[in-house]
Design a protein around this motif. Sequence first.
Motif, PDB file in Angstrom:
ATOM      1  N   ARG A 188       0.825  -1.222   0.000  1.00 19.17           N
ATOM      2  CA  ARG A 188       0.000   0.000   0.000  1.00 19.17           C
ATOM      3  C   ARG A 188       0.851   1.260   0.000  1.00 19.17           C
ATOM      4  O   ARG A 188       0.438   2.296  -0.522  1.00 19.17           O
ATOM      5  CB  ARG A 188      -0.917   0.018   1.221  1.00 19.17           C
ATOM      6  N   SER A 189       2.051   1.190   0.581  1.00 17.06           N
ATOM      7  CA  SER A 189       2.890   2.390   0.616  1.00 17.06           C
ATOM      8  C   SER A 189       3.359   2.773  -0.779  1.00 17.06           C
ATOM      9  O   SER A 189       3.823   3.888  -1.000  1.00 17.06           O
ATOM     10  CB  SER A 189       4.083   2.179   1.549  1.00 17.06           C
ATOM     11  N   ARG A 190       3.226   1.856  -1.727  1.00 16.12           N
ATOM     12  CA  ARG A 190       3.629   2.170  -3.106  1.00 16.12           C
ATOM     13  C   ARG A 190       2.437   2.393  -4.037  1.00 16.12           C
ATOM     14  O   ARG A 190       2.590   2.555  -5.239  1.00 16.12           O
ATOM     15  CB  ARG A 190       4.503   1.029  -3.652  1.00 16.12           C
ATOM     16  N   VAL A 191       1.242   2.372  -3.456  1.00 17.18           N
ATOM     17  CA  VAL A 191       0.010   2.544  -4.239  1.00 17.18           C
ATOM     18  C   VAL A 191      -0.767   3.739  -3.689  1.00 17.18           C
ATOM     19  O   VAL A 191      -1.141   3.748  -2.516  1.00 17.18           O
ATOM     20  CB  VAL A 191      -0.867   1.271  -4.152  1.00 17.18           C
ATOM     21  N   GLY A 192      -0.999   4.743  -4.527  1.00 15.47           N
ATOM     22  CA  GLY A 192      -1.785   5.898  -4.100  1.00 15.47           C
ATOM     23  C   GLY A 192      -3.245   5.668  -4.423  1.00 15.47           C
ATOM     24  O   GLY A 192      -3.575   5.096  -5.461  1.00 15.47           O
ATOM     25  N   MET A 193      -4.111   6.095  -3.516  1.00 23.17           N
ATOM     26  CA  MET A 193      -5.541   5.897  -3.762  1.00 23.17           C
ATOM     27  C   MET A 193      -6.274   7.212  -3.526  1.00 23.17           C
ATOM     28  O   MET A 193      -6.091   7.858  -2.500  1.00 23.17           O
ATOM     29  CB  MET A 193      -6.052   4.820  -2.808  1.00 23.17           C
ATOM     30  N   VAL A 194      -7.110   7.572  -4.489  1.00 33.16           N
ATOM     31  CA  VAL A 194      -7.901   8.797  -4.369  1.00 33.16           C
ATOM     32  C   VAL A 194      -9.369   8.422  -4.550  1.00 33.16           C
ATOM     33  O   VAL A 194      -9.744   7.840  -5.569  1.00 33.16           O
ATOM     34  CB  VAL A 194      -7.474   9.848  -5.415  1.00 33.16           C
ATOM     35  N   PHE A 195     -10.172   8.757  -3.547  1.00 33.79           N
ATOM     36  CA  PHE A 195     -11.584   8.365  -3.533  1.00 33.79           C
ATOM     37  C   PHE A 195     -12.455   9.556  -3.936  1.00 33.79           C
ATOM     38  O   PHE A 195     -11.983  10.673  -4.109  1.00 33.79           O
ATOM     39  CB  PHE A 195     -12.007   7.934  -2.129  1.00 33.79           C
ATOM     40  N   GLN A 196     -13.749   9.287  -3.961  1.00 34.34           N
ATOM     41  CA  GLN A 196     -14.725  10.341  -4.227  1.00 34.34           C
ATOM     42  C   GLN A 196     -14.676  11.396  -3.121  1.00 34.34           C
ATOM     43  O   GLN A 196     -14.655  12.599  -3.388  1.00 34.34           O
ATOM     44  CB  GLN A 196     -16.102   9.689  -4.279  1.00 34.34           C
ATOM     45  N   GLY A 197     -14.690  10.956  -1.876  1.00 30.45           N
ATOM     46  CA  GLY A 197     -14.519  11.873  -0.741  1.00 30.45           C
ATOM     47  C   GLY A 197     -13.030  12.093  -0.536  1.00 30.45           C
ATOM     48  O   GLY A 197     -12.225  11.234  -0.867  1.00 30.45           O
ATOM     49  N   PHE A 198     -12.654  13.232  -0.003  1.00 31.90           N
ATOM     50  CA  PHE A 198     -11.228  13.569  -0.018  1.00 31.90           C
ATOM     51  C   PHE A 198     -10.502  12.991   1.191  1.00 31.90           C
ATOM     52  O   PHE A 198      -9.307  12.775   1.169  1.00 31.90           O
ATOM     53  CB  PHE A 198     -11.037  15.080  -0.093  1.00 31.90           C
ATOM     54  N   ASN A 199     -11.234  12.774   2.305  1.00 29.34           N
ATOM     55  CA  ASN A 199     -10.644  12.174   3.491  1.00 29.34           C
ATOM     56  C   ASN A 199      -9.407  12.906   3.978  1.00 29.34           C
ATOM     57  O   ASN A 199      -8.423  12.294   4.375  1.00 29.34           O
ATOM     58  CB  ASN A 199     -10.295  10.699   3.256  1.00 29.34           C
ATOM     59  N   LEU A 200      -9.442  14.236   3.930  1.00 31.69           N
ATOM     60  CA  LEU A 200      -8.340  15.014   4.503  1.00 31.69           C
ATOM     61  C   LEU A 200      -8.590  15.164   6.005  1.00 31.69           C
ATOM     62  O   LEU A 200      -9.737  15.138   6.454  1.00 31.69           O
ATOM     63  CB  LEU A 200      -8.266  16.397   3.853  1.00 31.69           C
ATOM     64  N   PHE A 201      -7.527  15.330   6.761  1.00 33.83           N
ATOM     65  CA  PHE A 201      -7.673  15.605   8.199  1.00 33.83           C
ATOM     66  C   PHE A 201      -8.067  17.063   8.360  1.00 33.83           C
ATOM     67  O   PHE A 201      -7.303  17.968   7.999  1.00 33.83           O
ATOM     68  CB  PHE A 201      -6.374  15.328   8.943  1.00 33.83           C
ATOM     69  N   ALA A 202      -9.264  17.287   8.936  1.00 36.72           N
ATOM     70  CA  ALA A 202      -9.806  18.642   9.027  1.00 36.72           C
ATOM     71  C   ALA A 202      -8.976  19.542   9.937  1.00 36.72           C
ATOM     72  O   ALA A 202      -8.887  20.754   9.718  1.00 36.72           O
ATOM     73  CB  ALA A 202     -11.245  18.591   9.529  1.00 36.72           C
ATOM     74  N   HIS A 203      -8.354  18.951  10.968  1.00 35.63           N
ATOM     75  CA  HIS A 203      -7.634  19.764  11.957  1.00 35.63           C
ATOM     76  C   HIS A 203      -6.198  20.043  11.541  1.00 35.63           C
ATOM     77  O   HIS A 203      -5.484  20.765  12.225  1.00 35.63           O
ATOM     78  CB  HIS A 203      -7.668  19.070  13.320  1.00 35.63           C
ATOM     79  N   LEU A 204      -5.765  19.470  10.436  1.00 35.30           N
ATOM     80  CA  LEU A 204      -4.390  19.701   9.964  1.00 35.30           C
ATOM     81  C   LEU A 204      -4.395  20.640   8.768  1.00 35.30           C
ATOM     82  O   LEU A 204      -5.364  20.691   8.007  1.00 35.30           O
ATOM     83  CB  LEU A 204      -3.739  18.381   9.545  1.00 35.30           C
ATOM     84  N   LEU A 225       1.811   3.231  -8.553  1.00 38.75           N
ATOM     85  CA  LEU A 225       0.491   2.976  -9.129  1.00 38.75           C
ATOM     86  C   LEU A 225      -0.483   3.910  -8.432  1.00 38.75           C
ATOM     87  O   LEU A 225      -0.422   4.086  -7.217  1.00 38.75           O
ATOM     88  CB  LEU A 225       0.089   1.508  -8.857  1.00 38.75           C
ATOM     89  N   MET A 226      -1.367   4.536  -9.223  1.00 35.41           N
ATOM     90  CA  MET A 226      -2.404   5.392  -8.635  1.00 35.41           C
ATOM     91  C   MET A 226      -3.770   4.801  -8.968  1.00 35.41           C
ATOM     92  O   MET A 226      -4.071   4.512 -10.132  1.00 35.41           O
ATOM     93  CB  MET A 226      -2.313   6.817  -9.197  1.00 35.41           C
ATOM     94  N   LEU A 227      -4.594   4.667  -7.936  1.00 34.40           N
ATOM     95  CA  LEU A 227      -5.965   4.191  -8.096  1.00 34.40           C
ATOM     96  C   LEU A 227      -6.904   5.357  -7.833  1.00 34.40           C
ATOM     97  O   LEU A 227      -6.762   6.059  -6.826  1.00 34.40           O
ATOM     98  CB  LEU A 227      -6.264   3.079  -7.085  1.00 34.40           C
ATOM     99  N   PHE A 228      -7.845   5.569  -8.740  1.00 35.77           N
ATOM    100  CA  PHE A 228      -8.828   6.647  -8.571  1.00 35.77           C
ATOM    101  C   PHE A 228     -10.226   6.047  -8.635  1.00 35.77           C
ATOM    102  O   PHE A 228     -10.536   5.315  -9.576  1.00 35.77           O
ATOM    103  CB  PHE A 228      -8.706   7.679  -9.703  1.00 35.77           C
ATOM    104  N   ASP A 229     -11.060   6.376  -7.653  1.00 34.60           N
ATOM    105  CA  ASP A 229     -12.450   5.916  -7.701  1.00 34.60           C
ATOM    106  C   ASP A 229     -13.376   7.129  -7.811  1.00 34.60           C
ATOM    107  O   ASP A 229     -13.661   7.786  -6.816  1.00 34.60           O
ATOM    108  CB  ASP A 229     -12.792   5.077  -6.464  1.00 34.60           C
ATOM    109  N   GLU A 230     -13.806   7.411  -9.002  1.00 36.16           N
ATOM    110  CA  GLU A 230     -14.697   8.543  -9.285  1.00 36.16           C
ATOM    111  C   GLU A 230     -14.272   9.809  -8.534  1.00 36.16           C
ATOM    112  O   GLU A 230     -15.057  10.372  -7.764  1.00 36.16           O
ATOM    113  CB  GLU A 230     -16.136   8.170  -8.932  1.00 36.16           C
ATOM    114  N   PRO A 231     -13.047  10.267  -8.798  1.00 42.03           N
ATOM    115  CA  PRO A 231     -12.507  11.385  -8.010  1.00 42.03           C
ATOM    116  C   PRO A 231     -13.238  12.703  -8.245  1.00 42.03           C
ATOM    117  O   PRO A 231     -13.103  13.617  -7.434  1.00 42.03           O
ATOM    118  CB  PRO A 231     -11.057  11.484  -8.476  1.00 42.03           C
ATOM    119  N   THR A 232     -14.008  12.803  -9.305  1.00 44.90           N
ATOM    120  CA  THR A 232     -14.678  14.080  -9.582  1.00 44.90           C
ATOM    121  C   THR A 232     -16.188  14.021  -9.381  1.00 44.90           C
ATOM    122  O   THR A 232     -16.870  15.032  -9.561  1.00 44.90           O
ATOM    123  CB  THR A 232     -14.409  14.540 -11.036  1.00 44.90           C
TER     124      THR A 232
END
Length: 259
Positions: free
Chosen positions: A84-100, A165-172
Motif C-alpha cells: 500500500r505504501s507504493r500505491v496511491g488511492m484517491v476516492f470520491q470523498g477527499f478524506n483530509l484531516f480537518a484539523h491539519l 500505481l495510482m488508483l482513482f475511484d470517481e474522483p470528480t
Amino acid sequence: MTAQATAPVVDIRGLHKSFGQREVLKGVDLTIAPGEVVCVIGPSGSGKSTLLRCVNQLETASAGSVEVLGTEITDPDVDIDAVRSRVGMVFQGFNLFAHLTVLENCTVAQRKVLRRPKEEAERIALENLERVGLGDRGDAHPHQLSGGQQQRVAIARALAMDPQLMLFDEPTSALDPELVGDVLAVMRALAEGGMTMMVVTHEMAFARDVADRVVFIDGGVIVEEGAPADVIGNPQHPRTQLFLQRVLDPTHAHGTTTD
Ligand SMILES: Nc1ncnc2c1ncn2[C@@H]1O[C@H](COP(=O)(O)OP(=O)(O)OP(=O)(O)O)[C@@H](O)[C@H]1O
Ligand SMILES: [Mg+2]
C-alpha cells in the motif's frame, strides 16, 4: 527489455468477490502494464469500486489472484502495508484531516510510513502541491478550500509517497461541475508523465482522451475492453452500447437496446 521491466503493475486473474450470498465480481482478469492508464466504466453497482478496492486489499478476494507490483496480495502472509505504501488511492470523498493544514495533510504519511525527516517531507509535499496548482495553499485548512482544491490536495498527498500505481475511484463525481476540469487536468498531466493509473470514472471525455485502455464492466464481469476509440467510439456489445447511450445522451436513451 528484461522481463522485470515489462512485468505488469497489476495482474488480476479469475477474481471473484462475494458479499455473503451475493457475488459481485464473477471472474475478472485484468492486467495493467507499467505506464498504462486504464479507465474502468460501467453502470452503478456493476462492481467497479469493489474491483479497485481488491487491488489494495481494502476488499479481500473470495477467489482468484491479485498481483500488485510483483506481490501476490491475496497471500495471507503478505505485508500489505508495504504494498500500500507504493500505491496511491484517491476516492470520491477527499478524506483530509480537518484539523491539519494542507501541508501537514501531505506530510503525515511521508513521516510515519516512509520515515522522512520533517524538512524533506515538507519539501516533497510542497513540490507536489505545486504540481496540482496549490503551492501557495499549504497553510490553509481543508474547510477553507473548494471541493476541487481539496481533491487536488488528496492527489498531492498520494503523490508525495512516490507511488508506482495510482488508483482513482470517481474522483470528480462529488464535485460541482465547474470544479471538475481542474482535477481532470491534474490527472491528465499525471498520465502524460507516465504514471500507471487505474481510474474508475463516469467522465467519458476523459476516458476517451486519456486512457490507453477502457474496460467496461457490467454485472461483475468485463463485457468489453480495448482502445477508447473502440470501446467508447464503436462499442460492439449491446450492453456497452446501451450504457454509453444512457451516459452520453441521458435524455434520449430509453432502453432501446436489449441484451
Ligand atoms: N461491503 C459491502 N457489503 C455488501 N455489499 C456490498 C459491499 N460493497 C459493495 N457491495 C455491493 O456490491 C455491488 C457492487 O458495488 P460497487 O460499489 O463495486 O459498485 P460500483 O460499480 O462501484 O457502483 P457505483 O457506480 O454506484 O459506485 C453493489 O450491489 C453493492 O451493493
Ligand atoms: Mg463505485
